[in-house]
Design an enzyme around this catalytic site. Structure first.
Site, PDB file in Angstrom:
ATOM      1  N   ARG A 137       6.844 -15.519   8.620  1.00 24.34           N
ATOM      2  CA  ARG A 137       6.206 -16.600   7.705  1.00 24.34           C
ATOM      3  C   ARG A 137       6.669 -16.207   6.235  1.00 24.34           C
ATOM      4  O   ARG A 137       6.666 -15.280   6.044  1.00 24.34           O
ATOM      5  CB  ARG A 137       4.603 -16.676   7.933  1.00 24.34           C
ATOM      6  CG  ARG A 137       4.093 -17.031   9.273  1.00 24.34           C
ATOM      7  CD  ARG A 137       2.607 -17.159   9.154  1.00 24.34           C
ATOM      8  NE  ARG A 137       2.131 -18.089   8.539  1.00 24.34           N
ATOM      9  CZ  ARG A 137       0.851 -18.430   8.268  1.00 24.34           C
ATOM     10  NH1 ARG A 137       0.050 -17.748   8.992  1.00 24.34           N
ATOM     11  NH2 ARG A 137       0.401 -19.499   7.439  1.00 24.34           N
ATOM     12  N   ASP A 334      -5.193 -27.691   8.795  1.00 30.48           N
ATOM     13  CA  ASP A 334      -5.190 -26.870   9.932  1.00 30.48           C
ATOM     14  C   ASP A 334      -5.787 -27.648  11.272  1.00 30.48           C
ATOM     15  O   ASP A 334      -5.887 -27.174  12.180  1.00 30.48           O
ATOM     16  CB  ASP A 334      -6.258 -25.741   9.907  1.00 30.48           C
ATOM     17  CG  ASP A 334      -5.588 -24.755   8.808  1.00 30.48           C
ATOM     18  OD1 ASP A 334      -4.272 -24.346   8.983  1.00 30.48           O
ATOM     19  OD2 ASP A 334      -6.144 -24.129   8.186  1.00 30.48           O
TER      20      ASP A 334
END
Length: 456
Positions: A137, A334
């Site tokens: 990431r 999310d």
């Protein structure tokens, strides 16, 4: 103290799970784990405060335990008193000490990025790593602005972990315009600003979750927030004295979305979820579901630790497709994988706009979400950064195997989809659910009075 495995070198054993339509409706009253975003911040601010902070309702998932371990390594005293009750004896602003070993942040991008900000303002050297997923990431989105404080960062190619940081001895305040909506980037800049002289100013074109601003005030910092259009300008007066303050962590709305959508999709269900955080910059999922026709009632509204909280009563509902605006994405970023499950069972077409941020989560969540749906018979299109789901108007076919890509939210979304399917759905690895929702399968099975979620 709970033991943590060295995630960067040893991945958990894969744990496949299968979910099928339950034989009876979901019924009961439950609580969900504490808000992950607030849990991370409570531990960090407790470590930076003078005195001892009592935290109740802390999420005890793997991600937050990594933050607790990091705060201990940086010199704070962090004690687990049991059942979500923790106590942190802080060191004051600028008082963190150099860790003796590498800080392993496991799977948590929030912990890693916020910790970059915290470390940037302290004149210490530290190295940070994470598991295989976290090491993919990007961290440049925080290391680039934080470098302007005088801190020095060294990373792998592409700004990825492992990462070394030399914090600034006399950090400079920041004046930074966040290029993409990101509460993590905003929070990292504000954390660095705590140790800097003068005013740190962060501008966001779209408002993102404001737990950091709320908690800064709760611990005694001077924070000014001005609304400008859809965005905000946040100014923090540097080098405050933070004082210990009790924190009550509300139930995580991102976690609550999974049993809530399960209750909406399984006919005849009625589930109450107690103590859910309803911060308007986090609760976009519930607004969207209500626009889709969901029967969701808020009761017992209250304020706890500076955050709005309510109990949610959710009843099974016939959902319809909607157009979800891009401006809502920061308040529910999310929750799009599980929202897509609801969209696949709804009548009509749902278009979820502006999901670019999903591409840099634990996995490329946009691609993983589309693949999850297609593998189980849904009609899906990805148009740029938009996800378009054509609802079946009833149970999805199912029968597919979902590749979770070490992503806890993809795993839980797949299992919720299985509950509303004709042939069941299997997640290839559900081990990472423990990072944010320990006991998820047991909670759903308890509501069902059986075991619709079990090993295949």
């Amino acid at each position: 103290m709970q033991e943590l495995a060295p995630s960067a070198h040893q991945a958990p054993i894969a744990r496949p799970l299968r979910a099928a339509a339950p034989s009876s409706p979901l019924r009961g009253t439950v609580t969900v784990p504490g808000d992950k975003s607030i849990s991370h911040r409570a531990l960090m601010f407790g470590a930076l405060a003078v005195g001892t902070t009592d935290i109740t309702g802390l999420l005890e998932g793997e991600d937050v335990l990594r933050t607790a371990a990091a705060m201990r390594a940086l010199g704070a005293t962090v004690d687990n008193l049991g059942q979500g009750h923790w106590r942190v004896a802080g060191r004051g602003i600028g008082g963190l000490v150099e860790p003796a070993d590498v800080l392993d942040m496991g799977n948590s991008g929030t912990a890693a990025r916020l910790l970059c900000g915290l470390l940037a303002g302290h004149p210490i050297f530290a190295v940070m790593t994470g598991d295989a997923s976290l090491r993919k990431r990007p961290m440049k989105r925080v290391t680039d602005p934080l470098s302007a404080t005088g801190a020095r960062f060294t990373t792998r190619a592409g700004g990825r972990l492992p990462l070394a940081v030399e914090g600034a001895a006399d950090p400079l305040s920041l004046d930074y315009v966040v290029p993409v909506p990101s509460a993590q980037v905003k929070s990292a800049c504000l954390l660095a600003g705590l140790c800097a002289r003068g005013v740190t100013r962060v501008v966001e074109a779209e408002a993102t979750r404001d737990h950091t601003e709320n908690m800064l005030r709760h611990f005694g910092a001077v924070v000014d927030v001005q609304v400008e259009g859809h965005g905000r300008v946040i100014e923090l007066l540097g080098q405050p004295e933070l004082f210990a303050a009790p924190v009550v962590v509300p139930g995580d709305p991102s976690s609550a979305a999974f049993p809530a959508i399960a209750a909406l999709l399984v006919p005849g269900s009625e589930v109450t979820i107690q103590g859910v955080g309803m911060n308007p910059l986090r609760a976009g999922i519930f607004l969207t579901l209500q626009e889709m026709g969901a029967d969701i009632t808020e009761t017992n509204r209250r304020i706890e630790g500076g955050e709005p909280v309510a109990d949610l009563v959710i009843r099974a509902s016939a959902l319809r497709g909607v157009d979800v605006p891009a401006l809502r994405a920061p308040s529910m970023i999310d929750e799009y994988p599980v929202l897509s499950v609801a969209a696949a069972i709804a009548s009509g077409t749902t278009r979820m706009r502006g999901l670019k941020e999903l591409r840099v989560k634990e996995s490329d969540r946009l691609a993983a979400t589309a693949a999850m749906l297609v593998a189980n018979g849904a009609r899906v299109e990805v148009d740029g950064d938009d996800l378009i789901v054509h609802g079946a108007g009833g149970p999805i076919e199912g029968g597919g195997l979902v590749e979770t890509h070490m992503d806890h939210r993809i795993a839980m979304s797949a299992l919720v989809m299985g509950l509303a399917s004709k042939r069941g759905v299997t997640a290839d690895d559900a081990a990472f659910i423990e990072t944010s929702f320990p006991g998820f399968a047991s909670l759903i099975n308890g509501l069902a009075g059986a075991e619709p979620i079990a090993a295949p």
